[in-house]
Design a protein around this motif. Structure first.
Motif, mmCIF file in Angstrom:
data_model
loop_
_atom_site.group_PDB
_atom_site.id
_atom_site.type_symbol
_atom_site.label_atom_id
_atom_site.label_comp_id
_atom_site.label_asym_id
_atom_site.label_seq_id
_atom_site.Cartn_x
_atom_site.Cartn_y
_atom_site.Cartn_z
ATOM 1 N N ARG A 127 13.385 29.372 28.360
ATOM 2 C CA ARG A 127 14.647 28.932 28.946
ATOM 3 C C ARG A 127 15.803 29.803 28.470
ATOM 4 N NH1 ARG A 127 16.032 23.125 27.079
ATOM 5 N NH2 ARG A 127 16.794 24.284 25.260
ATOM 6 N N GLU A 128 15.762 30.180 27.179
ATOM 7 C CA GLU A 128 16.805 31.037 26.633
ATOM 8 C C GLU A 128 16.741 32.435 27.231
ATOM 9 O OE1 GLU A 128 19.434 30.394 24.323
ATOM 10 O OE2 GLU A 128 18.872 28.476 25.210
ATOM 11 N N LYS A 129 15.536 32.918 27.483
ATOM 12 C CA LYS A 129 15.403 34.226 28.139
ATOM 13 C C LYS A 129 16.068 34.210 29.510
ATOM 14 C CE LYS A 129 10.964 35.751 26.170
ATOM 15 N NZ LYS A 129 9.575 36.099 26.531
ATOM 16 N N GLU A 130 15.817 33.137 30.256
ATOM 17 C CA GLU A 130 16.421 33.010 31.577
ATOM 18 C C GLU A 130 17.950 32.969 31.466
ATOM 19 O OE1 GLU A 130 15.173 33.062 34.609
ATOM 20 O OE2 GLU A 130 13.150 33.413 33.859
ATOM 21 N N ARG A 131 18.451 32.276 30.452
ATOM 22 C CA ARG A 131 19.890 32.207 30.264
ATOM 23 C C ARG A 131 20.469 33.590 29.980
ATOM 24 N NH1 ARG A 131 23.278 32.293 26.140
ATOM 25 N NH2 ARG A 131 21.595 32.305 24.600
ATOM 26 N N LEU A 132 19.815 34.344 29.103
ATOM 27 C CA LEU A 132 20.311 35.680 28.780
ATOM 28 C C LEU A 132 20.222 36.614 29.979
ATOM 29 C CD1 LEU A 132 18.861 36.204 25.175
ATOM 30 C CD2 LEU A 132 21.213 35.671 25.831
ATOM 31 N N ARG A 133 19.125 36.490 30.750
ATOM 32 C CA ARG A 133 19.002 37.319 31.946
ATOM 33 C C ARG A 133 20.110 36.988 32.942
ATOM 34 N NH1 ARG A 133 13.119 37.167 31.105
ATOM 35 N NH2 ARG A 133 12.994 35.127 32.141
ATOM 36 N N GLY A 134 20.422 35.704 33.076
ATOM 37 C CA GLY A 134 21.502 35.298 33.978
ATOM 38 C C GLY A 134 22.839 35.846 33.533
ATOM 39 N N GLU A 135 23.105 35.791 32.227
ATOM 40 C CA GLU A 135 24.366 36.313 31.715
ATOM 41 C C GLU A 135 24.455 37.817 31.903
ATOM 42 O OE1 GLU A 135 24.600 35.055 27.684
ATOM 43 O OE2 GLU A 135 25.073 32.960 28.174
ATOM 44 N N GLU A 136 23.303 38.500 31.696
ATOM 45 C CA GLU A 136 23.281 39.945 31.901
ATOM 46 C C GLU A 136 23.527 40.290 33.356
ATOM 47 O OE1 GLU A 136 23.058 43.957 31.040
ATOM 48 O OE2 GLU A 136 23.322 42.203 29.743
ATOM 49 N N GLY A 137 22.920 39.478 34.253
ATOM 50 C CA GLY A 137 23.130 39.697 35.682
ATOM 51 C C GLY A 137 24.591 39.526 36.071
ATOM 52 N N LYS A 138 25.248 38.507 35.507
ATOM 53 C CA LYS A 138 26.662 38.281 35.800
ATOM 54 C C LYS A 138 27.521 39.429 35.288
ATOM 55 C CE LYS A 138 26.512 33.220 35.798
ATOM 56 N NZ LYS A 138 26.981 31.996 35.101
ATOM 57 N N ARG A 139 27.176 39.956 34.102
ATOM 58 C CA ARG A 139 27.945 41.073 33.556
ATOM 59 C C ARG A 139 27.819 42.305 34.442
ATOM 60 N NH1 ARG A 139 26.286 39.044 28.464
ATOM 61 N NH2 ARG A 139 24.430 40.396 28.475
ATOM 62 N N LYS A 140 26.574 42.546 34.892
ATOM 63 C CA LYS A 140 26.370 43.709 35.761
ATOM 64 C C LYS A 140 27.101 43.536 37.081
ATOM 65 C CE LYS A 140 21.921 45.197 33.873
ATOM 66 N NZ LYS A 140 20.470 45.398 34.155
ATOM 67 N N ALA A 141 26.999 42.321 37.651
ATOM 68 C CA ALA A 141 27.702 42.062 38.913
ATOM 69 C C ALA A 141 29.207 42.205 38.736
ATOM 70 C CB ALA A 141 27.354 40.666 39.423
ATOM 71 N N GLY A 142 29.725 41.706 37.614
ATOM 72 C CA GLY A 142 31.145 41.823 37.341
ATOM 73 C C GLY A 142 31.578 43.266 37.186
ATOM 74 N N GLY A 143 30.705 44.063 36.547
ATOM 75 C CA GLY A 143 31.006 45.481 36.382
ATOM 76 C C GLY A 143 31.059 46.208 37.707
ATOM 77 N N LYS A 144 30.121 45.869 38.604
ATOM 78 C CA LYS A 144 30.108 46.501 39.923
ATOM 79 C C LYS A 144 31.373 46.149 40.696
ATOM 80 C CE LYS A 144 25.085 46.720 40.546
ATOM 81 N NZ LYS A 144 23.931 46.224 41.348
ATOM 82 N N GLU A 145 31.780 44.879 40.640
ATOM 83 C CA GLU A 145 32.990 44.454 41.352
ATOM 84 C C GLU A 145 34.222 45.161 40.789
ATOM 85 O OE1 GLU A 145 33.259 40.268 41.145
ATOM 86 O OE2 GLU A 145 31.504 39.884 42.417
ATOM 87 N N GLU A 146 34.250 45.315 39.472
ATOM 88 C CA GLU A 146 35.401 45.969 38.852
ATOM 89 C C GLU A 146 35.486 47.432 39.263
ATOM 90 O OE1 GLU A 146 37.251 46.881 34.401
ATOM 91 O OE2 GLU A 146 35.466 45.611 34.623
ATOM 92 N N ARG A 147 34.329 48.114 39.305
ATOM 93 C CA ARG A 147 34.321 49.530 39.728
ATOM 94 C C ARG A 147 34.708 49.668 41.188
ATOM 95 N NH1 ARG A 147 29.849 49.429 36.294
ATOM 96 N NH2 ARG A 147 28.382 49.147 38.041
ATOM 97 N N ALA A 148 34.195 48.730 42.026
ATOM 98 C CA ALA A 148 34.519 48.779 43.452
ATOM 99 C C ALA A 148 36.025 48.548 43.659
ATOM 100 C CB ALA A 148 33.724 47.734 44.219
ATOM 101 N N ALA A 149 36.597 47.638 42.886
ATOM 102 C CA ALA A 149 38.025 47.370 43.002
ATOM 103 C C ALA A 149 38.847 48.593 42.621
ATOM 104 C CB ALA A 149 38.393 46.176 42.113
#
Length: 479
Positions: A453-475
């Motif tokens: 369950r903790e692995k899934e949580r960390l993967r989700g947080e990593e996914g959000k960070r990557k998605a946030g980074g992509k949005e920031e670069r696109a902006a």
């Protein structure tokens, strides 16, 4: 072997000057628990059930044996239970002992692993009990401490007497293991020394020793069922006075109800909710009770039907060496220095996994893993002298998962095989061993599921960070 006689036990108890509440309680056998105490009528909380004066405690200092030994002979028995065991042997050998009724009504046969055969003990492989049975250590103690004194003092200990044999030593030792209480040495009649102050100016606590307290050891115990407790005189005046008839007991110990107890209900003594591994090692039985929801929450639906019973106080010991080995597999350097720092800071060398809402992702195991695996934490520890925080990251999860799998690999049997044995009609020792294995494995399985369950949580947080980074670069590109 003399059969247990409750009337004889109570009569000898009263004859020694102890007090017994005949109206409130009686001794009776209980299925799978041996003899215990039952309420003969409704009992209010804070009601005295029986009282034992200090001179009826069976200790090395209340027994008459010491008066027959030289100081050197007495000192040769120092350390461990050797003194108390020999005193119990001595008192049981004497026809005029005031503990005669008490000792002749104590068990001589036990279901604890100390008395199992090799085949039965093999069923404990991988469990926390495997290396804690202590039979070899007990026999070494007998030959090193008692045998020379027994041989030298045949005037006290007749050669060939069954009371002073190795078998008798095991019996008395098992009685102490399963029925003794630990109290301050001054209450046991032992030497009182002036308290010393430690480095912080606090007085050291008084030494405590194991003693036998007649009648108090007749009460059974079970997880979260305690309704009585043994109080020292003056420990809690309000509770010792009770709500009914008042008694001036004097110095000693009083068993007092801590809750209302219904007529016909068993009277349970307070205890520290030990796991099934300790219950089996000390008492020869296990708890097999319905488990609370917080324990079964991580079981799969198909497991709930076959795995809902056990001991909510179960735990699994994890040796620190197992953690170091798992961390070393990640290529850490200077592991020895990190471990030395941990121990110098008061860290444990063994860790207990339990049923936990956090899935065992809380102190002290997580800081130890971080100290071993995180270079920044290790550097800060060296410069600031502080242990890492309990922050769970991917490295912590990887190491803990490796540790749990390595610990689980120590059991030869599968969970399915354990369930079949524990729920069957086979030999008692095999069923009890399976119950211990299942309790420990349930914790390991639950911990692995929390880690997933903790692995899934960390993967989700990593996914959000990557998605946030992509949005920031696109902006930025749009800007």
């Amino acid at each position: 072997m003399t059969a247990f006689n409750p009337d004889d036990l109570v009569a000898s108890f009263k004859a020694a000057g102890a007090w017994y509440n005949d109206a409130a309680m009686a001794l009776t056998p209980f299925p799978n628990m041996g003899w215990g105490a039952v309420a003969r009528q409704p009992i209010k909380a804070h009601t005295p059930l029986f009282h034992i004066p200090l001179d009826y405690l069976l200790t090395p200092w209340t027994s008459s044996l010491r008066t027959h030994l030289t100081e050197a002979e007495w000192e040769s028995l120092d350390g461990g239970w050797a003194r108390l065991i020999l005193c119990m042997m001595w008192e049981e050998s004497r026809a005029d002992s005031k503990w005669g009724g008490y000792l002749r009504n104590m068990p001589r046969e036990f279901d604890s692993p100390m008395f199992w055969g090799e085949a039965d003990r093999a069923e404990l492989k991988g469990t926390d009990i495997e290396n804690r049975i202590g039979k070899a250590d007990a026999e070494a103690d007998y030959h090193a401490k008692l045998a020379p004194l027994l041989a030298a003092r045949a005037d006290l200990f007749p050669a060939g007497s069954e009371h002073f044999s190795l078998d008798a030593y095991h019996v008395q030792g098992s009685r102490i293991l399963s029925r003794s209480f630990t109290i301050p040495i001054s209450r046991a009649g032992g030497p009182v020394t002036e308290p010393e102050e430690d480095e912080d100016g606090d007085e050291d606590e008084e030494e405590e020793v194991a003693v036998m307290i007649p009648m108090a050891d007749m009460l059974n115990a079970a997880f979260d069922r305690d309704n009585a407790r043994l109080f020292a005189d003056g420990e809690d005046d309000e509770e010792e006075e009770g709500e009914g008839e008042k008694h001036d007991f004097g110095e000693g110990f009083t068993m007092i109800s801590t809750k209302d107890i219904g007529e016909g209900e068993q009277i349970y003594n307070t205890y520290a909710a030990p796991p099934n591994s300790e219950l089996l090692r000390k008492y020869g039985h296990v708890d097999n009770l319905s488990l609370p929801e917080d324990v079964t929450a991580l079981l799969l639906p198909e497991e709930l039907g076959s795995w809902p019973f056990g001991n909510a106080g179960d735990e699994v010991e994890i040796p620190g060496t197992l953690v170091v080995e798992a961390a070393a597999a990640r290529g850490i350097s200077d592991a020895e220095a990190r471990v030395d720092f941990w121990l110098d800071q008061g860290g444990d060398d063994t860790f207990g996994l339990t049923y936990s809402a956090e899935g065992n992702l809380e102190p002290p195991l997580v800081p130890f893993i971080r100290l071993l695996t995180n270079e920044d934490d290790w550097a800060k520890a060296q410069t600031k002298g502080k242990l890492p925080k309990s922050t769970v990251d991917a490295a912590v999860i990887d190491v803990l998962e490796a540790v749990v799998r390595a610990r689980a690999a120590k059991y030869p049997q599968t969970i399915e095989a354990d369930l079949a044995v524990a729920g069957g009609q086979g030999p008692l020792n095999a069923r009890n061993a399976a119950a211990v294995r299942l309790g420990e494995k349930r914790i390991l399985v639950s911990t692995l599921r929390v880690l997933e369950r903790e692995k899934e949580r960390l993967r989700g947080e990593e996914g959000k960070r990557k998605a946030g980074g992509k949005e920031e670069r696109a902006a930025k590109r749009r800007k």
